[in-house]
Design a protein around this motif. Structure first.
Motif, PDB file in Angstrom:
ATOM      1  N   ASN A  60     -42.273 -16.777  31.081  1.00  0.00           N
ATOM      2  CA  ASN A  60     -42.164 -15.700  30.091  1.00  0.00           C
ATOM      3  C   ASN A  60     -41.255 -16.060  28.914  1.00  0.00           C
ATOM      4  O   ASN A  60     -41.017 -15.217  28.047  1.00  0.00           O
ATOM      5  N   ALA A  61     -40.756 -17.304  28.876  1.00  0.00           N
ATOM      6  CA  ALA A  61     -39.758 -17.668  27.857  1.00  0.00           C
ATOM      7  C   ALA A  61     -40.421 -18.072  26.540  1.00  0.00           C
ATOM      8  O   ALA A  61     -40.371 -19.239  26.129  1.00  0.00           O
ATOM      9  N   ARG A  62     -41.041 -17.086  25.872  1.00  0.00           N
ATOM     10  CA  ARG A  62     -41.715 -17.390  24.609  1.00  0.00           C
ATOM     11  C   ARG A  62     -40.761 -18.022  23.591  1.00  0.00           C
ATOM     12  O   ARG A  62     -41.149 -18.973  22.891  1.00  0.00           O
ATOM     13  N   PRO A  63     -39.511 -17.534  23.450  1.00  0.00           N
ATOM     14  CA  PRO A  63     -38.602 -18.153  22.472  1.00  0.00           C
ATOM     15  C   PRO A  63     -38.350 -19.648  22.719  1.00  0.00           C
ATOM     16  O   PRO A  63     -38.180 -20.415  21.772  1.00  0.00           O
ATOM     17  N   LYS A  64     -38.335 -20.071  23.989  1.00  0.00           N
ATOM     18  CA  LYS A  64     -38.121 -21.496  24.301  1.00  0.00           C
ATOM     19  C   LYS A  64     -39.332 -22.324  23.866  1.00  0.00           C
ATOM     20  O   LYS A  64     -39.192 -23.434  23.339  1.00  0.00           O
ATOM     21  N   TYR A  65     -40.521 -21.768  24.097  1.00  0.00           N
ATOM     22  CA  TYR A  65     -41.755 -22.433  23.623  1.00  0.00           C
ATOM     23  C   TYR A  65     -41.740 -22.566  22.106  1.00  0.00           C
ATOM     24  O   TYR A  65     -42.066 -23.620  21.552  1.00  0.00           O
ATOM     25  N   ILE A  66     -41.323 -21.513  21.423  1.00  0.00           N
ATOM     26  CA  ILE A  66     -41.279 -21.523  19.957  1.00  0.00           C
ATOM     27  C   ILE A  66     -40.294 -22.578  19.449  1.00  0.00           C
ATOM     28  O   ILE A  66     -40.607 -23.353  18.537  1.00  0.00           O
ATOM     29  N   GLU A  67     -39.123 -22.615  20.068  1.00  0.00           N
ATOM     30  CA  GLU A  67     -38.109 -23.594  19.666  1.00  0.00           C
ATOM     31  C   GLU A  67     -38.634 -25.020  19.867  1.00  0.00           C
ATOM     32  O   GLU A  67     -38.487 -25.890  18.996  1.00  0.00           O
ATOM     33  N   THR A  68     -39.292 -25.245  21.018  1.00  0.00           N
ATOM     34  CA  THR A  68     -39.830 -26.574  21.321  1.00  0.00           C
ATOM     35  C   THR A  68     -40.960 -26.928  20.364  1.00  0.00           C
ATOM     36  O   THR A  68     -41.078 -28.075  19.911  1.00  0.00           O
TER      37      THR A  68
ATOM     38  N   THR B 168     -50.159 -23.069  12.135  1.00  0.00           N
ATOM     39  CA  THR B 168     -50.198 -21.925  13.041  1.00  0.00           C
ATOM     40  C   THR B 168     -49.540 -22.249  14.373  1.00  0.00           C
ATOM     41  O   THR B 168     -49.420 -23.421  14.753  1.00  0.00           O
ATOM     42  N   MET B 169     -49.096 -21.200  15.041  1.00  0.00           N
ATOM     43  CA  MET B 169     -48.533 -21.307  16.393  1.00  0.00           C
ATOM     44  C   MET B 169     -49.169 -20.216  17.243  1.00  0.00           C
ATOM     45  O   MET B 169     -49.080 -19.031  16.923  1.00  0.00           O
ATOM     46  N   ASP B 170     -49.820 -20.639  18.313  1.00  0.00           N
ATOM     47  CA  ASP B 170     -50.469 -19.714  19.245  1.00  0.00           C
ATOM     48  C   ASP B 170     -49.373 -19.082  20.102  1.00  0.00           C
ATOM     49  O   ASP B 170     -48.617 -19.793  20.771  1.00  0.00           O
ATOM     50  N   VAL B 171     -49.254 -17.750  20.068  1.00  0.00           N
ATOM     51  CA  VAL B 171     -48.291 -17.085  20.946  1.00  0.00           C
ATOM     52  C   VAL B 171     -48.969 -16.177  21.979  1.00  0.00           C
ATOM     53  O   VAL B 171     -48.347 -15.276  22.528  1.00  0.00           O
TER      54      VAL B 171
ATOM     55  N   ALA C 253     -41.738 -14.643  17.859  1.00  0.00           N
ATOM     56  CA  ALA C 253     -41.078 -13.942  18.968  1.00  0.00           C
ATOM     57  C   ALA C 253     -41.319 -12.439  18.933  1.00  0.00           C
ATOM     58  O   ALA C 253     -41.366 -11.792  19.975  1.00  0.00           O
ATOM     59  N   THR C 254     -41.468 -11.870  17.739  1.00  0.00           N
ATOM     60  CA  THR C 254     -41.587 -10.414  17.625  1.00  0.00           C
ATOM     61  C   THR C 254     -43.028  -9.936  17.607  1.00  0.00           C
ATOM     62  O   THR C 254     -43.281  -8.738  17.568  1.00  0.00           O
ATOM     63  N   LEU C 255     -43.996 -10.865  17.597  1.00  0.00           N
ATOM     64  CA  LEU C 255     -45.386 -10.423  17.640  1.00  0.00           C
ATOM     65  C   LEU C 255     -45.644  -9.782  18.997  1.00  0.00           C
ATOM     66  O   LEU C 255     -45.506 -10.440  20.027  1.00  0.00           O
ATOM     67  N   PHE C 256     -45.990  -8.516  18.991  1.00  0.00           N
ATOM     68  CA  PHE C 256     -46.171  -7.782  20.247  1.00  0.00           C
ATOM     69  C   PHE C 256     -47.548  -8.077  20.815  1.00  0.00           C
ATOM     70  O   PHE C 256     -48.556  -7.912  20.133  1.00  0.00           O
ATOM     71  N   GLY C 257     -47.568  -8.535  22.063  1.00  0.00           N
ATOM     72  CA  GLY C 257     -48.852  -8.847  22.688  1.00  0.00           C
ATOM     73  C   GLY C 257     -49.338 -10.226  22.300  1.00  0.00           C
ATOM     74  O   GLY C 257     -48.546 -11.153  22.187  1.00  0.00           O
ATOM     75  N   SER C 258     -50.651 -10.381  22.083  1.00  0.00           N
ATOM     76  CA  SER C 258     -51.257 -11.678  21.820  1.00  0.00           C
ATOM     77  C   SER C 258     -51.525 -11.876  20.346  1.00  0.00           C
ATOM     78  O   SER C 258     -51.904 -10.938  19.646  1.00  0.00           O
ATOM     79  N   GLY C 259     -51.331 -13.093  19.866  1.00  0.00           N
ATOM     80  CA  GLY C 259     -51.632 -13.369  18.475  1.00  0.00           C
ATOM     81  C   GLY C 259     -51.090 -14.708  18.021  1.00  0.00           C
ATOM     82  O   GLY C 259     -50.870 -15.605  18.838  1.00  0.00           O
ATOM     83  N   TRP C 260     -50.862 -14.789  16.713  1.00  0.00           N
ATOM     84  CA  TRP C 260     -50.543 -16.059  16.063  1.00  0.00           C
ATOM     85  C   TRP C 260     -49.468 -15.861  15.007  1.00  0.00           C
ATOM     86  O   TRP C 260     -49.439 -14.822  14.340  1.00  0.00           O
ATOM     87  N   ALA C 261     -48.597 -16.856  14.842  1.00  0.00           N
ATOM     88  CA  ALA C 261     -47.688 -16.906  13.686  1.00  0.00           C
ATOM     89  C   ALA C 261     -48.198 -17.994  12.750  1.00  0.00           C
ATOM     90  O   ALA C 261     -48.685 -19.037  13.213  1.00  0.00           O
ATOM     91  N   TRP C 262     -48.092 -17.725  11.449  1.00  0.00           N
ATOM     92  CA  TRP C 262     -48.695 -18.624  10.457  1.00  0.00           C
ATOM     93  C   TRP C 262     -47.730 -18.937   9.312  1.00  0.00           C
ATOM     94  O   TRP C 262     -46.928 -18.079   8.915  1.00  0.00           O
ATOM     95  N   LEU C 263     -47.871 -20.121   8.746  1.00  0.00           N
ATOM     96  CA  LEU C 263     -47.382 -20.426   7.405  1.00  0.00           C
ATOM     97  C   LEU C 263     -48.635 -20.490   6.539  1.00  0.00           C
ATOM     98  O   LEU C 263     -49.561 -21.251   6.852  1.00  0.00           O
TER      99      LEU C 263
END
Ligand code: MN3
Length: 195
Positions: free
Chosen positions: A168-176, A154-157, A116-126
């Motif tokens: 624009n609901a990135r947090p809802k996508y992340i939760e899902t 990984t999660m494409d954000v 959620a806090t990644l500004f702009g385009s990118g990825w979250a990883w474990l």
């Protein structure tokens, strides 16, 4: 040898209603495919033409790196999801998540925050680094391989990953993503292969 677009590991409508066939039509069929096409055009008739994708990622910068890394990232991302995914990890992976994040709930909270806090385009990883699990963020095409880390999940954000289905609901996508889509067996297999 030219790189090819890998097939999705499931049917285009298999992740509905969480990720629509329309999203996969564009995200896999257009975006991922464009990275493959661009990469092939960039390395054709160069010394990189017969290298592996991983070798190109390690050696290249700029446009070649961006396209090669995005080919890798997307091929990996598709496998991080499955129809009927979500739930909780088991076995060694579950134990390591508890050890390194305190609890699975705490992991989910930290991973969600990274996305959620990644500004702009990118990825979250474990990732696995030095025997420990870590959550990281990378901008644009950047990826763990370039930082001596092993990617486990990984999660494409980038907006193209969720804008059709979630606007624009990135947090809802992340939760899902976490509750309905993650393939924890794939993550556990990545950990086993790296250990
Ligand atoms: Mn993408």
């Amino acid at each position: 040898m030219a790189f090819t677009l890998p097939d999705l590991p499931y049917a285009k409508d298999a992740l509905e209603p969480h990720v629509s066939a329309e999203t996969l039509e564009f995200h896999h069929g257009k975006h991922h495919n464009a990275y493959v096409t661009n990469l092939n055009a960039l390395v054709e008739n160069t010394e990189l033409a017969d290298k592996t994708l991983e070798d190109i990622i390690a050696a290249a910068e700029g446009g070649v790196f961006n396209n090669a890394a995005q080919v890798w990232n997307h091929s990996f991302y598709w496998k991080c999801m499955k129809p009927g995914g979500g739930g909780s990890p088991a076995g060694d992976l579950a134990a390591m998540i508890e050890r390194d994040f305190g609890s699975f709930d705490s992991f989910k909270e930290q991973f969600s925050k990274a996305g959620a806090t990644l500004f702009g385009s990118g990825w979250a990883w474990l990732v696995l680094e030095g025997g420990a699990l870590k959550i990281t963020q990378t901008a644009n095409a950047d990826l763990p391989l370039k930082h001596g880390q092993v990617a486990l999940l990984t999660m494409d954000v980038w907006e193209h990953a969720y804008y059709v289905d979630y606007r624009n609901a990135r947090p809802k996508y992340i939760e899902t993503y976490l509750t309905e889509l993650v393939d924890w067996d794939f993550v556990a297999a990545n950990l086993a292969a790296a250990s």
